[in-house]
Enzyme design. Structure first.
Site, PDB file in Angstrom:
ATOM      1  N   GLU A   1       3.015   2.503  -0.758  1.00  0.00           N
ATOM      2  CA  GLU A   1       3.232   3.905  -1.106  1.00  0.00           C
ATOM      3  C   GLU A   1       4.623   4.388  -0.665  1.00  0.00           C
ATOM      4  O   GLU A   1       5.316   5.038  -1.424  1.00  0.00           O
ATOM      5  CB  GLU A   1       2.129   4.745  -0.450  1.00  0.00           C
ATOM      6  CG  GLU A   1       2.202   6.235  -0.685  1.00  0.00           C
ATOM      7  CD  GLU A   1       1.817   6.650  -2.093  1.00  0.00           C
ATOM      8  OE1 GLU A   1       1.382   5.805  -2.883  1.00  0.00           O
ATOM      9  OE2 GLU A   1       1.958   7.848  -2.401  1.00  0.00           O
TER      10      GLU A   1
ATOM     11  N   THR B   1       4.704  12.657 -18.346  1.00  0.00           N
ATOM     12  CA  THR B   1       4.745  11.948 -17.058  1.00  0.00           C
ATOM     13  C   THR B   1       3.410  11.295 -16.725  1.00  0.00           C
ATOM     14  O   THR B   1       3.335  10.452 -15.840  1.00  0.00           O
ATOM     15  CB  THR B   1       5.210  12.896 -15.932  1.00  0.00           C
ATOM     16  OG1 THR B   1       5.567  12.105 -14.798  1.00  0.00           O
ATOM     17  CG2 THR B   1       4.117  13.899 -15.562  1.00  0.00           C
TER      18      THR B   1
END
Ligand SMILES: *[C@@H]1O[C@H](CO)[C@@H](O)[C@H](O)[C@H]1NC(C)=O
Ligand SMILES: *[C@@H]1O[C@H](CO)[C@@H](O)[C@H](O)[C@H]1NC(C)=O
Ligand SMILES: *[C@@H]1O[C@H](CO)[C@@H](O)[C@H](O)[C@H]1NC(C)=O
Ligand SMILES: *[C@@H]1O[C@H](CO)[C@@H](O)[C@H](O)[C@H]1NC(C)=O
Ligand SMILES: *[C@@H]1O[C@H](CO)[C@@H](O)[C@H](O)[C@H]1NC(C)=O
Ligand SMILES: *[C@@H]1O[C@H](CO)[C@@H](O)[C@H](O)[C@H]1NC(C)=O
Ligand SMILES: *[C@@H]1O[C@H](CO)[C@@H](O)[C@H](O)[C@H]1NC(C)=O
Ligand SMILES: *[C@@H]1O[C@H](CO)[C@@H](O)[C@H](O)[C@H]1NC(C)=O
Ligand SMILES: *[C@@H]1O[C@H](CO)[C@@H](O)[C@H](O)[C@H]1NC(C)=O
Length: 553
Positions: free
Chosen positions: A400, A536
């Site tokens: 992440e 997106t």
């Protein structure tokens, strides 16, 4: 792209860094890139100039596409059996979670993926559900941004596909019309968000009836990732109001004020904007969460309509050029890798994240759209470095958040520390260390591989995307579906969080599928014949003119 504030995670000290006078290696300019493009319909593409000088030859790999489709089917079956019409599946104990207002987020996010995969049974199940959604009420807070990119984007995309290239399939017309009706109903409820002194929306709403929660500020990603969906809704309905609202808000990002706060580098902005005044509140930013898709949509709006959104192109170009001039950073242990630093005013922070890895694909799309090979070459470097975060870990999946030590800044200072204990050897070989080891079914690395493949036709990107898909498919599969994991760098990935994100359906599975699938009008094209642009959330939206026009014409 989804929000997550990284800056809180990273300790930053004030050290002014100047990175000047270095050059970016770019490939030889493609021949003929300056030849104006003439309007031409329909496909197939022919001798239009584009990256590389000759059209990429794409390789179809049906067996791989089918394997991705199978993972989609597994995910859908688990969701449909245990969670539908709630938002998300909890695959470990076969329950559900309403994380997006309980309107069936996974169903709407899966819609355009089922369509491009030709999974007609699933298409039918979602189509029949759409009229039943009660977009007038919900018990939890509503995010304008998340609701726009997932629900509005998902509905508009399905409508564009079903009334466009997939209009040859037989659907019940009344259901298809309901998709647009529901999108409009949702936007009519959301639009109260823009009713602020500046027109910068309040991102946080309550429904039943719709009202603002009175936020003081909003961020550039949540302000600047509405304009595609809302403009498309206006173009489809003939009601200009929706597009005008989103475009008015975007003005504060196109002309950031005060300039010394809002625009530390030309085209690169701070993050938070005062909703009352429209003025920037800080000078910190990056290509990651909280900022990401503002930059992404600048070039996508130009692709959507080069006539109305020429100024958006200019702002994207400024941001791209500044990134290449000021933000490029090479790790001390792996100077072959290129990452983009974050900034706090003009001080750089050597940290990036999975979310930011869409940037390679966005540079590539910009290069294709503007006939600028240097953006494509640079984007490919970024893709390479993000792929490196995948192949370096025990699971084959990238983390992440990650950091590195910049090779051109003073070493071991508080602003440019070395790796923490225990990660020195990992940093030595991999060129980054892990600051947050989770993986939450994010798409950005595979997304950028997809753009790299569509721009070049180089099958190595298909191999990379396939390896990434296999790693995710292997590590995240659990119970009745797929789940986020806690640690990408231990075999098996640590814990399964028992949560299957809706964007798993919309994004990871779609990009993983499209890179191996047959060419189609909704695929990204390298030769100025795009008929769709992806929001997106990876929902393909039909571009305004129905075909791409040259920025040079
Ligand atoms: C419908 O159109 C799509 C996209 O052009 C094509 O792939 C598909 O084969 C067509 N289907 C039928 C039934 O004609
Ligand atoms: C919306 O839902 C809430 C909570 O269930 C309920 O109290 C409220 O009356 C509803 N409002 C409308 C307009 O239906
Ligand atoms: C950012 O840095 C520049 C000099 O590099 C300075 O002129 C400007 O005032 C700074 N902005 C803020 C908000 O501190
Ligand atoms: C936001 O703008 C309003 C109106 O100009 C002002 O009163 C308020 O102090 C500003 N808030 C911040 C945090 O700067
Ligand atoms: C930085 O710290 C590392 C590890 O402690 C050390 O090996 C290296 O020599 C230091 N470099 C500088 C320039 O101080
Ligand atoms: C890093 O790699 C170099 C050579 O590649 C080696 O000499 C050095 O000992 C390594 N350092 C660590 C901390 O593993
Ligand atoms: C993907 O995972 C599913 C579920 O574990 C499995 O059945 C399937 O074989 C996997 N696909 C590939 C290509 O490994
Ligand atoms: C799994 O989760 C538990 C509880 O949250 C935590 O203590 C443990 O460290 C986690 N294990 C791994 C391998 O991440
Ligand atoms: C399923 O797991 C979630 C947490 O992952 C928990 O909150 C929930 O209570 C569990 N539900 C059941 C029915 O076990």
């Amino acid at each position: 792209m989804h929000l997550l504030d990284t800056r809180a995670v990273v300790m930053v000290a004030a050290l002014v860094v100047t990175l000047l006078g270095f050059t970016i290696q770019v490939g030889a300019a493609a021949p003929g890139v300056n030849t104006p493009y003439r309007h031409r319909l329909p496909r197939p593409r022919d001798a239009r100039p584009h990256y590389g000088g000759s059209p990429p030859q794409y390789v179809v790999n049906r067996a791989r596409a089918d394997a991705v489709k199978q993972a989609f089917q597994i995910s859908w079956d688990g969701y449909y059996q245990y969670a539908f019409p709630h938002d998300s599946l909890r695959p470990v104990n076969n329950t559900f979670y309403d994380d997006r207002n309980g309107w069936g987020a996974s169903a709407i996010d899966a819609f355009s993926t089922a369509l491009v995969m030709g999974d007609w049974k699933v298409v039918e199940e979602i189509l029949k559900y759409v009229p039943d959604i009660n977009f007038d009420n919900t018990t939890t807070e509503v995010s304008l941004f998340e609701t726009t990119i997932r629900y509005l984007g998902g509905l508009i995309s399905a409508y564009d596909l079903m009334t466009g290239p997939l209009g040859n399939h037989t659907y019940d017309t009344k259901y298809v019309n309901s998709i647009l009706h529901q999108a409009k109903r949702l936007a009519d409820n959301l639009k109260v968000a823009f009713d602020t002194p500046s027109g910068v929306p309040d991102n946080n709403l309550r429904f039943g009836p719709p009202r603002k929660t009175g936020s003081d500020s909003n961020g550039i990603a949540t302000i600047g990732t509405l304009v595609l969906e809302w403009t498309r809704l206006s173009d489809l309905t003939g009601n200009p109001e929706y597009g005008k609202l989103a475009q008015r808000a975007e003005r504060y990002l196109l002309e950031p004020k005060p300039k010394n706060v809002g625009e530390p580098f030309p085209g690169l902005l701070g993050t938070n904007v005062n909703i009352s005044s429209g003025l920037f509140l800080d000078s910190g930013g990056g290509w990651g969460g909280s900022d990401d898709s503002f930059y992404e949509y600048l070039i996508k709006m130009f692709l959507y309509d080069p006539v109305r959104f020429a100024e958006y192109r200019d702002r994207w170009t400024l941001a791209a050029d500044s990134s290449m001039e000021y933000l490029v950073s090479h790790p001390t242990s792996r100077p072959d890798l290129t990452y983009l630093a974050m900034w706090n005013n003009r001080t750089l922070q050597f940290v990036s994240e999975h979310l930011a890895c869409f940037n390679g694909g966005n540079f590539i799309l910009g290069g294709l759209t503007l006939n600028e090979p240097r953006y494509i070459e640079f984007g490919l470097e970024l893709v390479d470095a993000c792929r490196n975060t995948y192949i370096s870990t025990a699971t084959g999946i990238g983390p992440e958040i990650f950091q590195w030590q910049d090779s051109r800044t003073g070493l071991n200072t508080s602003n440019n520390p070395g790796p923490p204990n225990g990660q020195a050897s990992f940093y030595n070989s991999s060129g980054f260390w892990i600051s947050n080891s989770g993986y939450v079914l994010r798409p950005e690395v595979i997304e950028s591989m997809y753009y790299a493949y569509r721009a070049t036709g180089d099958t190595k990107y298909q191999e990379w995307a396939w390896d990434a898909f296999l790693a995710v498919n292997r590590t995240c599969a659990v119970g009745s579906g797929y789940s986020s994991i806690s640690n990408v760098n231990i075999p098996g990935g640590g814990n399964h969080s028992n949560f299957q994100e809706s964007f798993w359906f919309a994004e990871v599975l779609k990009y993983s599928y499209l890179i191996h699938a047959e060419d189609a009008v909704w695929q990204v094209q390298a030769d100025h014949t795009n008929q769709f642009v992806y929001n997106t959330e990876c929902h393909p939206i039909r571009i305004a003119s129905g075909y791409e026009r040259s920025p040079l014409a």
